[in-house]
Design a protein around this motif. Structure first.
Motif, PDB file in Angstrom:
ATOM      1  N   LEU A 103       0.532  -1.036   0.060  1.00 17.86           N
ATOM      2  CA  LEU A 103      -0.572   0.394   0.122  1.00 17.86           C
ATOM      3  C   LEU A 103       0.946   1.254   0.106  1.00 17.86           C
ATOM      4  CD1 LEU A 103      -2.415  -1.143   2.507  1.00 17.86           C
ATOM      5  CD2 LEU A 103      -2.946  -1.335   0.338  1.00 17.86           C
ATOM      6  N   GLY A 104       2.227   0.653  -0.335  1.00 15.64           N
ATOM      7  CA  GLY A 104       2.926   2.473   0.459  1.00 15.64           C
ATOM      8  C   GLY A 104       3.381   3.326   1.829  1.00 15.64           C
ATOM      9  N   GLU A 105       2.310   2.250   2.470  1.00 18.81           N
ATOM     10  CA  GLU A 105       2.994   2.521   4.003  1.00 18.81           C
ATOM     11  C   GLU A 105       2.106   1.533   4.853  1.00 18.81           C
ATOM     12  OE1 GLU A 105       0.912   6.519   4.862  1.00 18.81           O
ATOM     13  OE2 GLU A 105      -1.221   5.297   3.835  1.00 18.81           O
ATOM     14  N   GLY A 154      -2.760   1.224  -5.538  1.00 19.06           N
ATOM     15  CA  GLY A 154      -2.469   2.091  -6.759  1.00 19.06           C
ATOM     16  C   GLY A 154      -3.689   2.124  -7.376  1.00 19.06           C
ATOM     17  N   PRO A 155      -3.667   1.603  -8.814  1.00 19.09           N
ATOM     18  CA  PRO A 155      -5.712   2.485  -9.119  1.00 19.09           C
ATOM     19  C   PRO A 155      -6.573   1.493  -8.137  1.00 19.09           C
ATOM     20  CG  PRO A 155      -4.851   1.371 -10.718  1.00 19.09           C
ATOM     21  CD  PRO A 155      -3.662   1.626  -9.699  1.00 19.09           C
ATOM     22  N   VAL A 156      -6.879   0.241  -8.039  1.00 17.68           N
ATOM     23  CA  VAL A 156      -7.792  -0.154  -7.007  1.00 17.68           C
ATOM     24  C   VAL A 156      -7.718  -0.425  -6.342  1.00 17.68           C
ATOM     25  CG1 VAL A 156      -8.118  -2.680  -7.078  1.00 17.68           C
ATOM     26  CG2 VAL A 156      -6.612  -2.218  -8.986  1.00 17.68           C
ATOM     27  N   ALA A 157      -9.949  -0.422  -6.497  1.00 17.16           N
ATOM     28  CA  ALA A 157     -10.566   0.084  -4.810  1.00 17.16           C
ATOM     29  C   ALA A 157     -10.194  -0.963  -4.128  1.00 17.16           C
ATOM     30  CB  ALA A 157     -11.710   0.485  -4.989  1.00 17.16           C
ATOM     31  N   VAL A 212      -9.528  -7.435  -2.783  1.00 19.66           N
ATOM     32  CA  VAL A 212      -9.592  -6.919  -4.005  1.00 19.66           C
ATOM     33  C   VAL A 212     -10.696  -7.620  -5.117  1.00 19.66           C
ATOM     34  CG1 VAL A 212      -7.488  -5.892  -3.888  1.00 19.66           C
ATOM     35  CG2 VAL A 212      -8.408  -8.602  -4.941  1.00 19.66           C
ATOM     36  N   PRO A 213     -11.225  -6.314  -5.884  1.00 22.31           N
ATOM     37  CA  PRO A 213     -12.027  -7.461  -6.893  1.00 22.31           C
ATOM     38  C   PRO A 213     -11.638  -8.293  -7.518  1.00 22.31           C
ATOM     39  CG  PRO A 213     -11.637  -4.981  -7.261  1.00 22.31           C
ATOM     40  CD  PRO A 213     -11.275  -5.361  -6.342  1.00 22.31           C
TER      41      PRO A 213
END
Ligand SMILES: [Zn+2]
Lengths: 974, 177, 85
Positions: A759-761, A776-779, A797-798
């Motif tokens: 997630l970056g953090e 990233g762009p994925v909710a 995730v989807p």
């Protein structure tokens, strides 16, 4: 002897078909059945009877055949009990007689025939009684070897079968004059019609008997009607199809022989099992001729007269010199017609005194056949007239004892037919079975003209009920001669007279049954086994009933029939199971990570319909436990990744969602803060635990309920019920989102570190918290929950991203000294923590039993609340959840074992409880178990004996708290 | 931060393929939203959406709405009007389903091997919830020779297996008659 | 056997699940006496003839009250539980 006459409407003489029977090379014609080809080749005995192993020949030309059952080679194995009368010949067909050894001509067990006096009715019950010890060793194997017709192939049945569904307005069963007229009338009216016919060719009796319809040959009339029917888009013709059962709601079971007649069926299924749903049905199944029980009537060469006619007309089988023995007008007219066409009729014998007619053969009124001779087949018959006997040389004896309407299907739902004195037969009652009416010969209208008219009439009635208008239809002209008979059930003369050819039941057996007290028709049937062979007594039920009535002094209608049950004709198990073999047995549900976990070499285990990895082996692992221990170590020491998408996920949304969840959970979910998750328990209304799981509040009116993998369907059904039954008008809806989200558990001390890579953090999320995140762009959705007792997250995730997410998570985990873990490790982790699965929630436990009584709100009503407080569901007498530790840590515990006081015997009266789940804990270096023990919570520290009688495992165990590891829970909250 | 790549429900299952007169092809998933009006809110929903399908209906005011069960419909495509959430539950189902198109003159004969429903009686277009063998099925009849078959994503392999077998069987029958 | 679903029409038995008599819809209040709960949970008639049963049509998610004759097997009616009574 010349065995093919000229003509033969069913065969193409120019096209010879080679086949083998009992190892002998033979030739038939295209269009032959195996039976007609065997007759044309002069084969007389085609099998041996069941009990006495007497040689038997072809009796009939249809599916009612009791004798000509053979084994047919198909797909490399012999298929038993194939009726030679239905089996179409194809090049290379290989069949052999059954029930005989070494051959049908010389059979060792024919010695049984000499033992006949000892093998009379009920011999099973009388002979194999004592001593009791002989049962297992001697009697049973003996009976098994001798019992049954044919041999079951031992090999896997590779043949293809199919199932299919059909729907129609009107189902017409049988394609004789009645069925054709019914189908034509309904077809012209625009009804959606299905016309089924058991034979390869449609047309019924006219194909066999010739005669005139509508001023032309009956065969020509049939072809003209069929052409019209084929041209109607609303009419479907199904030849080679037998309707075998009538079920509730207008559902008919039918068996179609699809590829059974093909030399090279390829992917064409052998048979298709049809379920035909019809708004209305007409039973135009005609009638079956019945034999006469006279001494020696089972000799090969004795046939039904209708079969003699059929083999002559359709397959040009020359029966040689024929004696006809009948008791009715139809028999005489048939003999006259056959003689006119060139058949050699040696004599016509009629039991009636007052029979006369023009005939080119001797006509003997008031006479009976009292005996037959011929070793492998009929050579002559003995006639008795006015007390004097004489002999007539012949090759074939054609029997006609009258006709029985084929009414079995009308009785499939329990109704009984009625007796019709005029035709000495049972006929169906109108309205016996909702939506189905018999017409034509099936209800006792025997002349062709009557059948044609009745077919139209039945169709008119059905069309009126369907709301369709019947067209005007001209009735073709046809024979309308009356049918009269004088019943003749048995010829009273010395010698054995057969009733049931397939099961070897004679008139004497039936009389003996009556004498010995088995005088009810149902008792007689079971005592003698009459009617219990594959033909289900189609040619013998009526005769046996009449002989029984005679023996008991009762009337036939007073004696009554046995019960007709499906199936009307034999149905192979392969057809019944069509579509359900191999992968068709049940669906497979595969997670998005499926390809990957299989590529990692994980053996898969089933969880409901899902497949999940049990563990991930590595080269050099000596056993699965090594892998399991390693994976437990990932989670306890670094970080593990596991696909948990199989858990059920149900979105509960709407203004009343919280109120609804308060009603279905023991706890209060309406007060859960947005962004928080809570463990929840659902009870059944009877107070027992149904399922457990988490409930997350995603938004003000948006909750997400999770269920265990196996209970997802049940929980959804339950929630739907509660909502629809008890929460009418509440503002909420339920929606399964199980498949929308791929959800991965990330667990272990380094779980946060791994997430930082993703997630970056490191998300600032407290234990039992939820937050939406972006990959990233994925909710995505992130839950901080733990089923391992370690710091744990589940990232959803989807589903389209599931495969890639799993791959990347595993790679990242491996970089941190962890990796993927399977179900075995998951089980160890949860047992170490005392977390529950359906091993413990077994349907018998209450929240109290599990120590979860604190989760039951006192302030509100909820499903199961009232019942869970009942006496007997709480208290010291309950089996309660405890932990188990063996005295010797290396002593293996086994699930399913029972627990006893240390010195008490392993008897139910001493039982203290049983073990639900076990594991070896690499974390604690010991075996652990979860068990249900009477008053278990008060007994921590007590020692019991574990006794697994099944696996022979015994050891001493100490009861303890079910949370073995980190009881304060600091590791997962941290 | 990682980047995720997407995969299709029928990945690795070798669609499209044909046997005889029928062809099976995968539907590339679009946005699918399950819309379930709250009790008594259907009228409000109709105002926003321009309509809502009755049982069995397929309805296209602007988005395609397919009836998909008791009080629910699947909307295909982007651009749902604002304010729907006040009168209905909304769930993204774009990844929940595996959809395939079965087409050809024998399509109905193939389905007659698997679906216990009279598909001839359905109008086109229309939808039905039923089963394909043992699989849950959302069936959309597009025409007499074209059917959309939707099952849950995890069962794509079983859907393909069942159809493959029935298609082969029907084609083999055709070849001999 | 076939049953009518108010949403889907007549369907094959394989699509349905039955949980027994429709008495199960008459849930007692939370404070009802134990006898009432006992009757609700466990006591059922076993009628030979007309019966009201709870069935679930799995494909569409509708719970039904089906009126059925246990002797004749005739199905005489079916309504959604939501619309029943
Ligand atoms: Zn329904």
């Amino acid at each position: 002897m010349k065995r093919r006459a000229s003509g033969g409407s069913a065969i193409e003489r120019a096209r010879g078909v080679p086949f083998r029977f009992d190892g002998r090379e033979m030739r038939g014609c295209r269009g032959d059945t195996l039976a007609s080809a065997l007759l044309a080749n002069g084969v007389r005995p085609v099998g041996r009877s069941f009990k006495y192993h007497r040689p038997r020949g072809v009796l009939t030309a249809g599916s009612e055949e009791p004798n000509a059952l053979v084994e047919l080679k198909r797909d490399g194995a012999y298929q038993p009990n194939i009726r030679a009368t239905l089996q179409e010949l194809h090049p290379g067909l290989e069949a052999r007689a059954q029930n005989c050894w070494p051959s049908v001509r010389r059979d060792v067990l024919a010695v049984n025939d000499l033992l006949a006096p000892f093998l009379s009715a009920g011999f099973y019950y009388k002979t194999f009684m004592w001593p009791r010890a002989f049962w297992e060793g001697l009697y049973e194997p003996l009976i098994r070897r001798a019992a049954g017709l044919g041999r079951l192939p031992r090999a896997y049945d590779a043949s293809l079968h199919e199932r299919a569904f059909a729907f129609c307005d009107l189902l017409v069963i049988g394609s004789g004059p009645t069925g054709l007229m019914a189908a034509l009338t309904a077809g012209r009216a625009g009804a959606d019609v299905v016309l089924v016919e058991e034979d390869r060719q449609m047309g019924g009796l006219p194909l066999s008997q010739g005669g005139q319809i509508d001023g032309r040959g009956a065969d020509g009339w049939v072809q003209r009607v069929l052409r019209e029917l084929q041209g109607l888009p609303n009419v479907r013709l199904m030849p080679r199809t037998s309707v075998f059962g009538v079920y509730d709601g207008g559902v008919f079971g039918a068996l179609e022989r699809v590829g059974q007649h093909l030399a090279e069926p390829g992917l064409v299924p052998r048979e298709c099992y049809w379920r035909i749903t019809a708004k209305r049905a007409i039973l135009a199944s005609g009638a079956l001729e019945r034999p006469i029980a006279h001494p020696g009537n089972d000799r090969p060469g004795v046939m039904l007269l209708s079969a003699v006619a059929s083999y002559w007309q359709r397959w040009a089988v020359d029966p040689g010199r024929v004696v006809v023995f009948g008791n009715n007008d139809h028999a005489l007219t048939t003999a006259q017609a056959l003689a006119a066409e060139g058949m050699q009729i040696a004599a016509y014998i009629d039991s009636r005194e007052d029979v006369a007619g023009e005939a080119p053969f001797p006509l003997r009124a008031g006479a009976e056949v009292v005996g037959t001779r011929g070793r492998q087949g009929l050579r002559e018959v003995t006639i008795r007239a006015r007390g004097r006997e004489s002999r007539i040389a012949c090759d074939t004896l054609g029997l006609s004892g009258g006709w029985n309407p084929t009414l079995a299907l009308t009785c499939h739902q329990g109704a009984r037919p009625v007796w019709d004195e005029a035709i000495a037969a049972f006929v169906p009652r109108p309205g016996m079975l909702p939506g189905l009416e018999a017409a034509g010969a099936a209800r006792g209208c025997f002349s062709t003209a009557a059948c044609l008219a009745d077919g139209v009439e039945a169709a008119r009635a059905a069309l009126a009920e369907l709301g369709l208008t019947a067209p005007d239809i001209a009735l073709p002209e046809a024979d309308d001669s009356p049918y009269t008979l004088r019943p003749l059930w048995q010829v009273k003369a010395p010698g054995r007279a057969w009733l049931d050819f397939a099961n070897d039941v004679t008139t004497k057996d039936v009389k003996l049954a009556a004498q010995e007290g088995f005088a009810s028709v149902e008792h007689m049937k079971r005592y003698t086994t009459q009617g219990m062979a594959p033909d289900q007594g189609k040619s013998s039920n009526m005769g046996a009933l009449a002989v029984l009535a005679d023996a008991t002094g009762g009337s036939i209608p007073g004696t009554g029939t046995t019960t007709f049950r499906p199936p009307f004709v034999p149905v192979s198990i392969g057809a019944l199971g069509a579509g359900a073999r191999g992968k068709g047995f049940r669906p497979e549900r595969r997670t998005t990570s499926d390809t990957q976990v299989r590529a990692l070499g994980a053996p898969m285990i089933e969880a409901g319909l899902w497949y999940r990895p049990s563990y991930f082996p590595k080269p050099g692992d000596p056993d699965w436990r090594t892998a399991c221990n390693r994976e437990v170590g990932y989670v306890r020491k670094a970080v593990g990744v596991c696909d948990v998408s199989t858990l059920g996920k149900i979105a509960v949304q709407g203004p009343d969602a919280g109120r609804f969840l308060d009603f279905v959970y023991t706890g209060t979910m309406s007060r859960l803060a947005v962004g928080r998750v809570r463990y929840g328990l659902m009870l059944r209304e009877d107070g027992h635990v149904m399922d457990d799981g988490t409930c997350a509040r995603l938004g003000e009116q948006d909750y997400l309920v999770t269920t265990t993998t196996a209970a997802a369907g049940e929980v959804m059904r339950h929630l739907e019920f509660v909502q629809q039954a008890f929460c009418r008008g509440w503002q909420l809806r339920l929606c399964s989102v199980t498949e929308q989200w791929a959800q991965m558990a990330i667990a272990g001390p380094l779980a946060g570190e791994l997430l930082a890579h993703v997630l970056g953090e490191v998300p600032d999320l407290p234990f039992m918290g939820y937050q939406p995140v972006q990959v990233g762009p994925v909710a995505a959705r992130l839950f901080r929950i733990s089923f391992s007792g370690e710091r744990g997250y589940e990232l959803a995730v989807p589903a389209r991203y599931g495969a890639d997410l799993f791959r990347q998570l595993v790679a990242l985990a491996e970089g941190l000294g962890g990796g993927a873990y399977g179900m075995e490790a998951l089980n160890v982790l949860r047992i170490e923590k005392g977390f529950l699965t359906h091993a413990e929630i077994d349907g018998f436990v209450t929240a109290f039993d599990l120590g979860l009584q604190g989760m039951m709100s006192r302030k509100k009503d909820f499903i199961g609340k009232a019942a869970s407080g009942r006496p007997g569901l709480t208290g010291a007498e309950r089996l309660q959840l405890v932990g188990l530790r063996p005295q010797d840590p290396t002593a293996e515990l086994t699930a399913g074992a029972h627990l006893y006081p240390r010195e008490a015997p392993a008897k139910a009266t001493h039982g203290q409880g049983h073990v639900k789940s076990v594991c070896y804990s690499p974390t604690l270096g010991t075996w652990l178990g979860l068990a249900l023990v009477t008053n278990g919570r008060a007994r921590h520290g007590e020692m019991l004996r574990l006794d697994d009688g099944l696996r022979g495992n015994r050891c001493e165990v100490t009861l303890c708290d079910p949370v073995f590891f980190d009881p304060e829970g600091g590791r997962m909250r941290d | 931060m990682i980047e995720l790549s997407a995969s299709q429900p029928f990945a690795g299952l070798h669609l499209p393929f044909s046997h005889g007169a029928t062809r099976l092809s995968a539907i590339v998933p679009a946005r699918m939203t399950m819309i379930a009006p709250f009790p008594g809110k259907t009228e409000a929903l109709v105002k926003l959406l321009g309509g809502f399908p009755a049982p069995g209906e397929v309805f296209e005011p602007h988005l395609r709405l397919v009836w998909a069960g008791r009080e629910q419909a699947l909307a295909f495509g982007e651009g749902l009007p604002d304010g729907l959430e006040t009168c209905a539950s909304l769930n993204d189902q774009s990844d929940s389903w595996a959809g395939a198109i079965l087409e050809g003159e024998d399509a109905k004969a193939v389905l007659a091997r698997l679906v216990a429903m009279d598909l001839r009686a359905l109008p086109a277009p229309s939808s039905a919830r039923t089963m394909l063998g043992h699989l849950p099925l959302l069936l959309v009849k597009e025409s007499e020779a074209e059917f959309q078959l939707w099952t849950y994503r995890s069962m794509a392999g079983s859907l393909k297996n069942d159809l493959d077998q029935a298609m082969r069987s029907v084609a083999a029958r055709r070849a001999v008659t | 056997m076939r049953l009518p679903c108010p949403c889907c029409g007549w369907r094959d038995l394989r699509e349905f699940t039955c949980i027994g008599a429709a008495d199960y819809l008459e849930r007692p209040t939370a404070d009802a006496p134990p006898e009432a709960w006992d009757a609700y949970l466990h006591v059922r008639d076993n009628p030979a003839g007309p019966a009201r049963e709870l069935w679930y049509h799995d494909p569409c998610g509708t719970w039904l009250v089906v009126e059925r004759d246990t002797v004749m097997h005739a199905v005489t009616g079916s309504r959604a539980v939501e619309d029943a009574q």
